[in-house]
Motif scaffolding. Structure first.
Motif, mmCIF file in Angstrom:
data_model
loop_
_atom_site.group_PDB
_atom_site.id
_atom_site.type_symbol
_atom_site.label_atom_id
_atom_site.label_comp_id
_atom_site.label_asym_id
_atom_site.label_seq_id
_atom_site.Cartn_x
_atom_site.Cartn_y
_atom_site.Cartn_z
ATOM 1 N N THR A 183 3.539 1.817 14.685
ATOM 2 C CA THR A 183 3.371 3.261 14.591
ATOM 3 C C THR A 183 4.748 3.899 14.633
ATOM 4 O O THR A 183 5.412 3.910 15.672
ATOM 5 C CB THR A 183 2.483 3.795 15.729
ATOM 6 N N ASP B 38 5.527 7.167 13.731
ATOM 7 C CA ASP B 38 5.300 8.463 14.372
ATOM 8 C C ASP B 38 3.820 8.785 14.227
ATOM 9 O O ASP B 38 3.061 7.960 13.704
ATOM 10 C CB ASP B 38 6.205 9.566 13.790
ATOM 11 N N GLU B 39 3.386 9.959 14.645
ATOM 12 C CA GLU B 39 1.950 10.250 14.622
ATOM 13 C C GLU B 39 1.363 10.291 13.213
ATOM 14 O O GLU B 39 0.165 10.143 13.040
ATOM 15 C CB GLU B 39 1.633 11.536 15.369
ATOM 16 N N ASP B 40 2.200 10.442 12.199
ATOM 17 C CA ASP B 40 1.717 10.509 10.822
ATOM 18 C C ASP B 40 1.962 9.249 10.003
ATOM 19 O O ASP B 40 1.385 9.092 8.935
ATOM 20 C CB ASP B 40 2.385 11.682 10.082
ATOM 21 N N THR B 41 2.828 8.349 10.473
ATOM 22 C CA THR B 41 3.250 7.210 9.660
ATOM 23 C C THR B 41 3.080 5.892 10.404
ATOM 24 O O THR B 41 3.505 5.758 11.548
ATOM 25 C CB THR B 41 4.725 7.366 9.241
ATOM 26 N N LYS B 42 2.453 4.942 9.704
ATOM 27 C CA LYS B 42 2.316 3.588 10.239
ATOM 28 C C LYS B 42 2.821 2.602 9.199
ATOM 29 O O LYS B 42 2.637 2.806 7.997
ATOM 30 C CB LYS B 42 0.855 3.283 10.573
ATOM 31 N N ARG C 255 0.460 6.977 5.450
ATOM 32 C CA ARG C 255 0.895 8.303 5.911
ATOM 33 C C ARG C 255 -0.321 9.195 6.042
ATOM 34 O O ARG C 255 -1.205 9.204 5.175
ATOM 35 C CB ARG C 255 1.889 8.908 4.935
ATOM 36 N N ASP C 256 -0.350 9.964 7.109
ATOM 37 C CA ASP C 256 -1.430 10.936 7.345
ATOM 38 C C ASP C 256 -2.815 10.313 7.254
ATOM 39 O O ASP C 256 -3.744 10.904 6.706
ATOM 40 C CB ASP C 256 -1.317 12.114 6.358
ATOM 41 N N GLY C 257 -2.958 9.074 7.768
ATOM 42 C CA GLY C 257 -4.253 8.421 7.816
ATOM 43 C C GLY C 257 -4.729 7.819 6.509
ATOM 44 O O GLY C 257 -5.852 7.335 6.419
ATOM 45 N N SER C 258 -3.899 7.822 5.474
ATOM 46 C CA SER C 258 -4.297 7.243 4.194
ATOM 47 C C SER C 258 -4.361 5.719 4.312
ATOM 48 O O SER C 258 -3.859 5.134 5.262
ATOM 49 C CB SER C 258 -3.289 7.635 3.102
#
Length: 175
Positions: free
Chosen positions: A133, A135-139, A44-47
């Motif tokens: 992906t 959404d834009e914050d979660t992969k 989340r959020d690039g973590s």
């Protein structure tokens, strides 16, 4: 100018071809029973990816059986039975036909629908590492190993009979 336009057109066509790529391991699924081990991680959020769960799955058509996180999940493609033997609970619900995170059969049998959101990190004859992906914050990352293809056997083992449980079990039917 022509050269620039031709160059841009070539780039666009390459992107379209990439977006329509195939995943050879998933292309073999149709008409087979597929068994594999999996791990599922979230970012989340690039973590960095954090493992959420791992286990084993058997898929045949739209049906599947998943064992992981202390749960046994059975699905015939229409309904899902989530059994937690330790907590003595069973939840029965409808299957969401669009959620590849909770429906591994959908991920394998209808993956092309999700290709714009899927990235193949690595692939082998019996393994696959992909990122979805959300959404834009979660992969979400799925790593499949020990993938085995066999002949279809029918869907009997992908349903669950609640009457087979003792009276100690709490059964929640959300259908």
């Amino acid at each position: 100018m022509k050269r620039l336009l031709t160059s841009n057109l070539a780039i666009c066509l390459s992107l379209v071809a990439f977006a329509q790529q195939s995943i050879p391991l998933f292309d073999r699924v149709d008409g087979h029973r597929v068994s594999f081990n999996y791990s599922y991680s979230l970012s989340r959020d690039g973590s960095a990816f954090r493992e959420v769960t791992s286990g084993a799955v058997t898929v045949e058509g739209n049906a599947y059986r998943l064992d992981g996180l202390g749960l046994e999940i059975y699905s015939d493609g229409t309904f899902r039975w989530s059994l937690d033997r330790e907590a003595a609970e069973l939840v029965i619900e409808n299957v969401d036909g669009n959620d590849i995170i909770t429906n591994p059969a959908l991920l394998m049998s209808d993956y092309r629908r999700f290709l714009p959101s899927l990235t193949v990190n690595s692939s082998g004859a019996d393994s696959l590492d992909i990122t979805y992906t959300v959404d834009e914050d979660t992969k979400a990352r799925f790593v499949l190993t020990g993938v085995v293809f066999t002949e279809q056997k029918g869907s009997d083992e992908f349903t669950f009979d609640p009457s087979s449980l003792s009276s100690d079990f709490v059964i929640t039917d959300l259908r």
